[in-house]
Write a protein that holds these residues in place. Structure first.
Motif, PDB file in Angstrom:
ATOM      1  N   TRP A 186      -3.267  11.105 -14.991  1.00 48.11           N
ATOM      2  CA  TRP A 186      -4.205  10.431 -16.033  1.00 48.11           C
ATOM      3  C   TRP A 186      -5.264   9.686 -15.209  1.00 48.11           C
ATOM      4  CZ3 TRP A 186      -4.969   5.078 -17.342  1.00 48.11           C
ATOM      5  CH2 TRP A 186      -5.717   4.956 -18.464  1.00 48.11           C
ATOM      6  N   TRP A 187      -6.571   9.879 -15.549  1.00 49.29           N
ATOM      7  CA  TRP A 187      -7.512   9.126 -14.561  1.00 49.29           C
ATOM      8  C   TRP A 187      -8.461   8.888 -15.647  1.00 49.29           C
ATOM      9  CZ3 TRP A 187      -9.490   9.425  -9.538  1.00 49.29           C
ATOM     10  CH2 TRP A 187     -10.577   9.065  -9.240  1.00 49.29           C
ATOM     11  N   GLN A 188      -8.820   7.544 -15.682  1.00 51.35           N
ATOM     12  CA  GLN A 188      -9.632   6.792 -16.844  1.00 51.35           C
ATOM     13  C   GLN A 188     -10.788   6.169 -16.109  1.00 51.35           C
ATOM     14  OE1 GLN A 188      -8.643   3.887 -19.520  1.00 51.35           O
ATOM     15  NE2 GLN A 188      -9.806   5.021 -21.071  1.00 51.35           N
ATOM     16  N   GLN A 189     -11.909   6.651 -16.060  1.00 50.30           N
ATOM     17  CA  GLN A 189     -13.133   6.237 -15.351  1.00 50.30           C
ATOM     18  C   GLN A 189     -13.962   5.110 -16.468  1.00 50.30           C
ATOM     19  OE1 GLN A 189     -16.257   8.224 -13.205  1.00 50.30           O
ATOM     20  NE2 GLN A 189     -17.383   7.550 -14.809  1.00 50.30           N
ATOM     21  N   ALA A 190     -13.885   3.957 -16.146  1.00 52.08           N
ATOM     22  CA  ALA A 190     -14.498   2.741 -17.131  1.00 52.08           C
ATOM     23  C   ALA A 190     -15.786   2.732 -16.665  1.00 52.08           C
ATOM     24  CB  ALA A 190     -13.713   1.566 -17.099  1.00 52.08           C
ATOM     25  N   LYS A 191     -16.390   2.817 -15.386  1.00 49.71           N
ATOM     26  CA  LYS A 191     -17.639   2.655 -14.993  1.00 49.71           C
ATOM     27  C   LYS A 191     -18.276   3.449 -14.162  1.00 49.71           C
ATOM     28  CE  LYS A 191     -17.459  -2.513 -15.124  1.00 49.71           C
ATOM     29  NZ  LYS A 191     -17.394  -3.606 -14.469  1.00 49.71           N
ATOM     30  N   PRO A 192     -19.408   4.294 -14.209  1.00 49.08           N
ATOM     31  CA  PRO A 192     -20.525   3.598 -14.940  1.00 49.08           C
ATOM     32  C   PRO A 192     -20.534   4.084 -16.548  1.00 49.08           C
ATOM     33  CG  PRO A 192     -21.341   5.455 -13.803  1.00 49.08           C
ATOM     34  CD  PRO A 192     -19.812   5.288 -13.313  1.00 49.08           C
ATOM     35  N   PHE A 193     -19.670   5.018 -16.981  1.00 53.55           N
ATOM     36  CA  PHE A 193     -19.628   5.485 -18.137  1.00 53.55           C
ATOM     37  C   PHE A 193     -18.162   5.910 -18.361  1.00 53.55           C
ATOM     38  CE2 PHE A 193     -20.856   9.074 -15.710  1.00 53.55           C
ATOM     39  CZ  PHE A 193     -20.064  10.097 -15.885  1.00 53.55           C
ATOM     40  N   PRO A 194     -17.524   5.947 -19.632  1.00 52.54           N
ATOM     41  CA  PRO A 194     -16.180   6.012 -19.923  1.00 52.54           C
ATOM     42  C   PRO A 194     -16.115   7.951 -19.733  1.00 52.54           C
ATOM     43  CG  PRO A 194     -17.327   5.314 -21.813  1.00 52.54           C
ATOM     44  CD  PRO A 194     -18.416   5.388 -20.815  1.00 52.54           C
ATOM     45  N   LEU A 195     -14.908   8.082 -19.004  1.00 47.77           N
ATOM     46  CA  LEU A 195     -14.660   9.392 -18.759  1.00 47.77           C
ATOM     47  C   LEU A 195     -13.073   9.410 -18.662  1.00 47.77           C
ATOM     48  CD1 LEU A 195     -15.060  12.480 -18.010  1.00 47.77           C
ATOM     49  CD2 LEU A 195     -15.082  11.517 -15.571  1.00 47.77           C
ATOM     50  N   THR A 196     -12.226  10.176 -19.516  1.00 47.54           N
ATOM     51  CA  THR A 196     -10.839  10.415 -19.265  1.00 47.54           C
ATOM     52  C   THR A 196     -10.513  11.796 -18.778  1.00 47.54           C
ATOM     53  OG1 THR A 196     -10.346   8.923 -20.832  1.00 47.54           O
ATOM     54  CG2 THR A 196      -8.446  10.044 -20.251  1.00 47.54           C
ATOM     55  N   LEU A 197      -9.678  12.041 -17.747  1.00 41.48           N
ATOM     56  CA  LEU A 197      -9.138  13.117 -17.301  1.00 41.48           C
ATOM     57  C   LEU A 197      -7.557  13.168 -17.341  1.00 41.48           C
ATOM     58  CD1 LEU A 197     -11.243  14.052 -14.353  1.00 41.48           C
ATOM     59  CD2 LEU A 197     -11.457  15.272 -16.214  1.00 41.48           C
ATOM     60  N   VAL A 198      -7.095  14.181 -17.882  1.00 45.11           N
ATOM     61  CA  VAL A 198      -5.505  14.218 -17.839  1.00 45.11           C
ATOM     62  C   VAL A 198      -5.314  15.861 -17.176  1.00 45.11           C
ATOM     63  CG1 VAL A 198      -3.469  14.615 -19.322  1.00 45.11           C
ATOM     64  CG2 VAL A 198      -5.094  12.739 -19.936  1.00 45.11           C
ATOM     65  N   LEU A 199      -4.498  15.797 -16.113  1.00 47.20           N
ATOM     66  CA  LEU A 199      -4.359  16.988 -15.612  1.00 47.20           C
ATOM     67  C   LEU A 199      -2.975  17.055 -15.510  1.00 47.20           C
ATOM     68  CD1 LEU A 199      -6.249  16.262 -12.166  1.00 47.20           C
ATOM     69  CD2 LEU A 199      -7.067  17.368 -14.064  1.00 47.20           C
ATOM     70  N   ASP A 200      -2.053  18.398 -15.793  1.00 49.89           N
ATOM     71  CA  ASP A 200      -0.747  18.478 -15.828  1.00 49.89           C
ATOM     72  C   ASP A 200      -0.595  19.904 -15.496  1.00 49.89           C
ATOM     73  OD1 ASP A 200      -1.259  20.175 -18.143  1.00 49.89           O
ATOM     74  OD2 ASP A 200      -0.494  18.761 -19.474  1.00 49.89           O
ATOM     75  N   GLU A 201       0.783  20.580 -15.735  1.00 51.96           N
ATOM     76  CA  GLU A 201       0.914  21.810 -15.157  1.00 51.96           C
ATOM     77  C   GLU A 201       0.290  23.020 -15.836  1.00 51.96           C
ATOM     78  OE1 GLU A 201       3.137  23.058 -12.600  1.00 51.96           O
ATOM     79  OE2 GLU A 201       3.401  21.059 -12.033  1.00 51.96           O
ATOM     80  N   LYS A 202      -0.101  22.600 -17.148  1.00 50.31           N
ATOM     81  CA  LYS A 202      -0.865  23.778 -17.803  1.00 50.31           C
ATOM     82  C   LYS A 202      -2.284  23.727 -18.255  1.00 50.31           C
ATOM     83  CE  LYS A 202       3.578  24.803 -20.428  1.00 50.31           C
ATOM     84  NZ  LYS A 202       4.419  24.501 -19.452  1.00 50.31           N
ATOM     85  N   ARG A 203      -2.936  22.408 -18.121  1.00 54.01           N
ATOM     86  CA  ARG A 203      -4.052  22.137 -18.269  1.00 54.01           C
ATOM     87  C   ARG A 203      -5.030  20.993 -17.640  1.00 54.01           C
ATOM     88  NH1 ARG A 203      -3.103  18.807 -23.778  1.00 54.01           N
ATOM     89  NH2 ARG A 203      -1.461  17.529 -22.641  1.00 54.01           N
ATOM     90  N   MET A 204      -6.190  21.093 -17.933  1.00 50.11           N
ATOM     91  CA  MET A 204      -6.988  19.880 -17.855  1.00 50.11           C
ATOM     92  C   MET A 204      -7.798  19.686 -18.707  1.00 50.11           C
ATOM     93  SD  MET A 204      -9.924  19.401 -14.912  1.00 50.11           S
ATOM     94  CE  MET A 204     -11.450  19.851 -15.790  1.00 50.11           C
TER      95      MET A 204
END
Length: 164
Positions: free
Chosen positions: A29-47
């Motif tokens: 789980w990757w949550q970028q706060a700056k410069p803008f909000p972006l969340t990535l979730v990477l698992d076995e089946k999906r991104m």
């Protein structure tokens, strides 16, 4: 984490920062706060990517095989999955002394060898930095800080980060 992306032809590097959570049974789980909000979730089946409150964009191996292969690589880097790394890279390990180390990964398979010159991981007790050097001459430096291995179980709130 903090990330500094130096792009050939741009005067200033791009800076971003946020939080990262890795759970062996859930993924990354990757949550970028700056410069803008972006969340990535990477698992076995999906991104899953969520940007600025937009509906989640879900990528699977069926919908985008090349992106999904990159997803698999990112998880292997952060989780130090030796078998996946050995299948895709020549590994060059250096003991830097005082429990510090550096591992240089040189791609040996396509499409990775078309994208990256090398990837360098450095750390001591934890992985502290990742440097991606791509074929276009761009460079991404990711610095990890405040790493911890405890508690060993995710809280309910942390479990929810992986639900989409």
């Amino acid at each position: 984490f903090s990330q500094l992306r130096t792009i050939k032809g741009m005067a200033q590097p791009l800076k971003s920062s946020g939080q990262l959570l890795i759970a062996q049974d859930k993924g990354l789980w990757w949550q970028q706060a700056k410069p803008f909000p972006l969340t990535l979730v990477l698992d076995e089946k999906r991104m899953v990517q969520v940007m600025n409150g937009q509906p989640p964009e879900i990528v699977t191996a069926d919908s985008n095989p090349q992106m999904f292969q990159f997803n698999h690589l990112l998880r292997a880097l952060f989780q130090a999955d030796r078998s996946v790394l050995e299948q895709n890279f020549a590994l060059d390990f250096h003991d830097l002394g005082q429990d510090h180390w550096r591992l240089v990964l040189t791609p040996t398979t396509s499409p990775l060898d078309k994208l990256f010159n090398n990837i360098t991981l450095q750390g001591a007790a934890y992985l502290d930095s990742i440097q991606l050097n791509d074929r276009q001459g761009d460079r991404t430096d990711i610095t990890l800080s405040n790493q911890r291995l405890t508690p060993t179980h995710l809280t309910d709130e942390e479990q929810q980060r992986f639900v989409f």
